[in-house]
Structure formats: C-alpha cells, structure tokens
Design a protein around this motif. Structure first.
Motif, mmCIF file in Angstrom:
data_model
loop_
_atom_site.group_PDB
_atom_site.id
_atom_site.type_symbol
_atom_site.label_atom_id
_atom_site.label_comp_id
_atom_site.label_asym_id
_atom_site.label_seq_id
_atom_site.Cartn_x
_atom_site.Cartn_y
_atom_site.Cartn_z
ATOM 1 N N LEU A 1 0.905 -1.193 0.015
ATOM 2 C CA LEU A 1 -0.093 0.036 -0.106
ATOM 3 C C LEU A 1 0.711 1.301 0.037
ATOM 4 O O LEU A 1 0.202 2.270 0.207
ATOM 5 N N CYS A 2 2.279 1.117 -0.185
ATOM 6 C CA CYS A 2 2.999 2.394 -0.281
ATOM 7 C C CYS A 2 3.061 3.015 0.912
ATOM 8 O O CYS A 2 3.171 4.202 0.984
ATOM 9 N N ILE A 3 3.006 2.446 2.325
ATOM 10 C CA ILE A 3 3.160 2.835 3.522
ATOM 11 C C ILE A 3 4.551 2.923 3.911
ATOM 12 O O ILE A 3 4.904 4.050 4.485
ATOM 13 N N ASN A 4 5.094 1.958 3.483
ATOM 14 C CA ASN A 4 6.413 1.755 4.136
ATOM 15 C C ASN A 4 7.381 1.394 2.851
ATOM 16 O O ASN A 4 6.903 0.965 2.011
ATOM 17 N N GLU A 5 8.701 1.967 3.027
ATOM 18 C CA GLU A 5 9.482 1.614 2.017
ATOM 19 C C GLU A 5 11.034 1.493 2.685
ATOM 20 O O GLU A 5 11.050 2.008 3.579
ATOM 21 N N THR A 6 11.958 0.795 2.106
ATOM 22 C CA THR A 6 13.325 0.949 2.499
ATOM 23 C C THR A 6 14.040 1.969 2.556
ATOM 24 O O THR A 6 13.848 2.871 1.576
ATOM 25 N N VAL A 7 14.759 2.221 3.514
ATOM 26 C CA VAL A 7 15.565 3.400 3.838
ATOM 27 C C VAL A 7 16.678 3.455 2.522
ATOM 28 O O VAL A 7 17.291 2.358 2.323
ATOM 29 N N PRO A 8 16.917 4.603 2.005
ATOM 30 C CA PRO A 8 17.660 4.630 0.790
ATOM 31 C C PRO A 8 19.242 4.268 1.375
ATOM 32 O O PRO A 8 19.826 4.480 2.322
ATOM 33 N N GLY A 9 19.835 3.067 0.418
ATOM 34 C CA GLY A 9 21.044 2.451 0.797
ATOM 35 C C GLY A 9 20.974 1.505 1.736
ATOM 36 O O GLY A 9 22.294 0.899 2.272
ATOM 37 N N GLU A 10 19.803 0.976 2.468
ATOM 38 C CA GLU A 10 19.956 0.109 3.490
ATOM 39 C C GLU A 10 18.642 -0.666 2.952
ATOM 40 O O GLU A 10 17.604 -0.276 3.143
ATOM 41 N N ALA A 11 18.778 -1.863 2.689
ATOM 42 C CA ALA A 11 17.947 -2.740 2.169
ATOM 43 C C ALA A 11 17.001 -3.442 3.149
ATOM 44 O O ALA A 11 15.860 -3.823 2.667
ATOM 45 N N SER A 12 17.429 -3.469 4.553
ATOM 46 C CA SER A 12 16.576 -4.111 5.600
ATOM 47 C C SER A 12 16.294 -3.253 6.518
ATOM 48 O O SER A 12 15.969 -3.568 7.639
ATOM 49 N N ARG A 13 16.303 -1.909 6.251
ATOM 50 C CA ARG A 13 15.480 -0.889 7.129
ATOM 51 C C ARG A 13 14.162 -0.169 6.511
ATOM 52 O O ARG A 13 14.461 -0.348 5.187
ATOM 53 N N TRP A 14 13.386 0.074 7.408
ATOM 54 C CA TRP A 14 12.147 0.668 6.730
ATOM 55 C C TRP A 14 11.789 1.818 7.165
ATOM 56 O O TRP A 14 11.985 2.370 8.573
ATOM 57 N N GLU A 15 11.109 2.942 6.538
ATOM 58 C CA GLU A 15 10.551 3.973 6.914
ATOM 59 C C GLU A 15 9.227 4.336 6.307
ATOM 60 O O GLU A 15 8.949 3.640 5.247
ATOM 61 N N ILE A 16 8.614 5.330 6.880
ATOM 62 C CA ILE A 16 7.224 5.537 6.214
ATOM 63 C C ILE A 16 7.528 6.418 5.143
ATOM 64 O O ILE A 16 8.449 7.197 4.861
ATOM 65 N N THR A 17 6.702 6.209 3.968
ATOM 66 C CA THR A 17 7.089 6.914 2.565
ATOM 67 C C THR A 17 6.691 8.401 2.784
ATOM 68 O O THR A 17 5.883 8.908 3.699
ATOM 69 N N HIS A 18 7.090 9.216 1.978
ATOM 70 C CA HIS A 18 6.946 10.805 1.847
ATOM 71 C C HIS A 18 5.529 11.108 1.931
ATOM 72 O O HIS A 18 5.263 12.002 2.610
ATOM 73 N N PRO A 19 5.017 10.604 0.944
ATOM 74 C CA PRO A 19 3.532 11.098 0.756
ATOM 75 C C PRO A 19 2.711 10.737 1.867
ATOM 76 O O PRO A 19 1.919 11.480 2.368
ATOM 77 N N VAL A 20 2.730 9.499 2.513
ATOM 78 C CA VAL A 20 1.984 9.225 3.648
ATOM 79 C C VAL A 20 2.236 9.945 4.924
ATOM 80 O O VAL A 20 1.539 10.637 5.527
ATOM 81 N N ARG A 21 3.716 10.295 4.902
ATOM 82 C CA ARG A 21 4.163 11.247 6.146
ATOM 83 C C ARG A 21 3.536 12.651 5.972
ATOM 84 O O ARG A 21 3.043 13.336 7.059
ATOM 85 N N SER A 22 3.513 13.184 4.857
ATOM 86 C CA SER A 22 2.984 14.460 4.463
ATOM 87 C C SER A 22 1.464 14.318 4.861
ATOM 88 O O SER A 22 0.826 15.314 5.481
ATOM 89 N N LEU A 23 0.729 13.477 4.390
ATOM 90 C CA LEU A 23 -0.728 13.370 4.618
ATOM 91 C C LEU A 23 -0.736 13.086 6.135
ATOM 92 O O LEU A 23 -1.575 14.090 6.768
ATOM 93 N N LEU A 24 -0.097 12.313 6.917
ATOM 94 C CA LEU A 24 -0.272 12.357 8.497
ATOM 95 C C LEU A 24 0.088 13.777 9.030
ATOM 96 O O LEU A 24 -0.424 14.145 10.018
ATOM 97 N N ARG A 25 1.020 14.162 8.557
ATOM 98 C CA ARG A 25 1.416 15.592 9.230
ATOM 99 C C ARG A 25 0.278 16.597 8.868
ATOM 100 O O ARG A 25 0.165 17.362 9.842
#
Length: 291
Positions: A59-83
């Motif tokens: 659902l494009c809520i989480n994606e991998t941290v750039p340069g780190e294949a096994s770490r996850w962060e919330i995607t920018h569009p979803v973060r902007s919506l929640l903000r």
C-alpha cells in the motif's frame, strides 16, 4: 503505486495506531524492530505480523531506507498526509516560495502565448498549472504561519525552562530564514505583487478574449478567484506571524545579549578579579569617602 485507494484508507482506518507509531519514529526500523512494532498493535483476530508488513509495503506506506535494504521507514507522501492531518506543519523556505513564483512566471508566459494564438487547449493547460501552483503556494504559506505561531507559543510558555540564549537562537532562525526574506518579497521590493498583478490582468484578458466560450470563461474566473484568495491569505498570514514573532524576537535578543555579556564578565572576574572590569570608570559610578 497504490491501485486501490479504498484499500489504503480502509487499512489506515483499521491500523491507525500503528501508522501513528511509525510516523513518530524518525529513524529507520530493521525487519525485527518493525515486526515488534506491528505485533504491539495487533488484536487476537488480526492477520499475522508478516502479512501486515507485506500490506504496508504493497500500500506504499513503508519503503526501504535509501542505501539500506533491511531498514524501513514511512513513505514521504504518507508522512505528508499524516503531518497534515495531525496539524504538524513543516516550514517551507522562501527559496521554495520563490520557486513557485518562478513557476507562475513561466505559466504566465505560456498563457500569454496561448492567448496570442487563440489556442483554447493551451490556455486550459496553462490555467491548470497556474491553479495548482497557486494552491501549493497558499498551503505552504499557511503551514509556515501555523508552524511559526506554534513555535512562538512554545517559546513564550517556556515549559522546558530553556535559557534566553537558546530560545533566542530558535526565534532568530525563524527570523533570518523565513520572516526577513519573506518581508523583502512581500513588502520591500514587491516583486511578488508585481508578478501576481500581471498574472491577474492576463487572466482577465482571457475572459474577454474567450467570452463566447462559457466553460473557458469559468476556468479563467475560477483561476482569478484562487489567485485572489492566495494573495489575501499569504499577506494576512505573514503579517499576523510578524505581529507575533517581532516583539518576542526583540525581547529575547536583548535578554540574550545581556546574558552573554554577564557570562563574559563573570568569567573575567573569575580569572582576574572584579577590579579587572573597571566598573567605576566604565559606568561613571560616583564614590566618596568620609574621613
């Protein structure tokens, strides 16, 4: 990309506490940490943690941290919506605002060219671009206003009992990076006003040129109304922010200077003694002695 927005909002409504938890985690989460966070928010009848983790990615809520294949962060569009929903606005620099104005200038040239060749399709595209840029500018300026007011209220309340120098540093950053450049843009050189006046005149010319095309005239009038609203809101938000922050800026500047001066004086007294300040001479203190 999300193929079914309804699935996204249904998932977000069901697992909002999980999304809120992920939003406030500023550092990326490893696979194990993410599964632990998910597990804390699941009920007994919910799907497995692994299934929820897959849904977060799909659902494009989480994606991998750039340069780190096994770490996850919330995607920018979803973060902007929640903000936006949580009213935790971020400040937009004046350079970005200037970028919007440059985009409006480019769209204005495109619209002028379309009017010159009586190109209705080109005019519609230009109007759409202008309306989009105007709304982005208005929203970012509104977010700046809210963020500045929130920061000002926090500094005034000083619940954390921060020293004057530290509070002044926060306010000074707002003043130097946002308020002063924006004042130049709006009140001093008035470059923003000149561009928007020119754009409004061109939109009005479009309503006259395409007066027989009711749908196109409605688009021109709608764009002019958006432009007028944006100009009113941006000016009102800026001047209200200025009224709030300017007195606080001046007060904290003086307090900070006094605190820094006192600190320097105390360090000198500690090293060289109180006579090293030569206060009698510097402050012209009167003195007399009775024999």
């Amino acid at each position: 990309m999300i193929s079914d927005p309804q699935s996204f909002f249904r998932f977000a409504a069901r697992f909002y506490p999980l999304l809120s938890d992920l939003y406030y985690r500023t550092e990326g989460l490893s696979d194990g940490d993410l599964l632990d966070v998910i597990r804390r928010h699941l009920a007994s009848d919910d799907p497995s943690c692994e299934h929820i983790m897959e849904r977060l990615v799909k659902l494009c809520i989480n994606e991998t941290v750039p340069g780190e294949a096994s770490r996850w962060e919330i995607t920018h569009p979803v973060r902007s919506l929640l903000r936006f929903l949580l009213r935790e606005q971020r400040l937009t620099s004046v350079e970005v605002i200037q970028g919007y104005l440059d985009a409006l200038g480019s769209s204005r040239s495109e619209l002028e060219k379309s009017l010159g060749s009586a190109d209705r399709s080109g005019a519609l595209h230009a109007i759409g671009d202008i309306s989009e840029t105007v709304e982005r500018l208005r929203q970012d300026a509104c977010d700046n206003h809210s963020a500045i007011l929130n920061t000002t209220m926090e500094i005034k309340s000083n619940r954390e009992h921060l020293p004057a120098a530290e509070r002044f540093e926060t306010i000074n950053r707002l003043w130097v990076k946002y308020m002063d450049p924006m004042r130049d843009l709006i009140d001093v050189d008035k470059s923003m006003e000149a561009l928007l006046d020119s754009l409004d005149r061109l939109l009005y010319s479009g309503t006259l040129q395409f007066g027989r095309h009711a749908e196109l005239v409605r688009e021109f009038n709608g764009c002019r109304a958006r432009l007028l609203r944006m100009r009113r809101n941006v000016a009102a938000d800026f001047h209200e922010s200025l009224r709030e922050i300017e007195p606080l800026y001046e007060t904290l500047r003086v307090e900070s200077e006094l605190a820094r001066g006192a600190s320097v004086a105390l360090r000198r007294i500690d090293r060289e003694g109180v006579r090293s300040l030569d206060l009698d001479c510097m402050m012209a203190l009167p003195s007399w002695r009775t024999e």
